[in-house]
Design an enzyme around this catalytic site. Sequence first.
Site, PDB file in Angstrom:
ATOM      1  CE  LYS A  13      -2.437   0.834   3.594  1.00 36.36           C
ATOM      2  NZ  LYS A  13      -3.417   0.855   4.683  1.00 36.36           N
ATOM      3  NE  ARG A  88      -7.495   1.005  10.269  1.00 31.40           N
ATOM      4  CZ  ARG A  88      -6.264   1.131  10.758  1.00 31.40           C
ATOM      5  NH1 ARG A  88      -6.078   1.504  11.984  1.00 31.40           N
ATOM      6  NH2 ARG A  88      -5.228   0.868   9.990  1.00 31.40           N
ATOM      7  NE  ARG A 126       8.131  -6.449   6.396  1.00 31.50           N
ATOM      8  CZ  ARG A 126       7.173  -5.604   6.720  1.00 31.50           C
ATOM      9  NH1 ARG A 126       6.841  -4.617   5.931  1.00 31.50           N
ATOM     10  NH2 ARG A 126       6.503  -5.765   7.841  1.00 31.50           N
ATOM     11  NE  ARG A 159       8.000  -6.125  12.008  1.00 33.94           N
ATOM     12  CZ  ARG A 159       7.015  -5.310  11.633  1.00 33.94           C
ATOM     13  NH1 ARG A 159       7.293  -4.144  11.120  1.00 33.94           N
ATOM     14  NH2 ARG A 159       5.772  -5.654  11.776  1.00 33.94           N
ATOM     15  NE  ARG A 170       1.073  -8.003  11.010  1.00 35.10           N
ATOM     16  CZ  ARG A 170       2.192  -7.933  10.275  1.00 35.10           C
ATOM     17  NH1 ARG A 170       3.058  -8.925  10.290  1.00 35.10           N
ATOM     18  NH2 ARG A 170       2.428  -6.873   9.543  1.00 35.10           N
TER      19      ARG A 170
END
Length: 213
Positions: A13, A88, A126, A159, A170
């Site tokens: 995004k 949101r 990542r 991470r 998530r």
Amino acid sequence: MIIVLFGAPGVGKGTVAEILCRRYGIPHVSTGDILRTHIAKKTEAGEKIREFVDAGFLVPDEIVTEVVRDRVGKTDCAKGFLLDGFPRTVEQARELDKIAAERGEKIHVFNIDVPEDVIVRRLCARRICPKCGAIYNLEFRPPKKDMLCDCCGAALAHRHDDRDEIIKVRLREYGKMTKPVLDYYGKKGMAAHASGLYSEEVINKIVGVLEKK
Ligand SMILES: [Zn+2]
């Protein structure tokens, strides 16, 4: 022009937002950034926001709407803006409708859709530099030297929340959280799906919709 971007973590995004903003000469208005700035500057709103954040609560709609309204009232937003992280909730979406009506502008809503397995693969690949914050991706943007940061030479880290099971949780949470707002726009025929494996594909679809008229 008011652009609203939805997209789960890992859909790229940020990249899409950056390119669209450059193309249309509008600022990228990220709710997360606005809230952090208010907290850092210790504004009146910032002090309230900090209380909610510290207590682990979501910042209430009225406060979020107030700081977004204040931000998009600035002169750099005169031609329009791109919203990231807002609305949101349905309540926030209704407030955005009011803001758009006051400005006489149309809201263009896009939901960036990338298959879940692609997101999982991408986020698992990542790596971040714990020292300078640079982000790498073993698939798309590997470091020049094996697992060392190009900028500062520190050893790259994986991470904890960039692992399979956690990513899936998530993504599910993101889906649950955004569903009511996407349904709100869907019912009004306002939301367009921008699906694609790569950012260029997604951007081409969005630009195609925006420039059709
Ligand atoms: Zn570094």
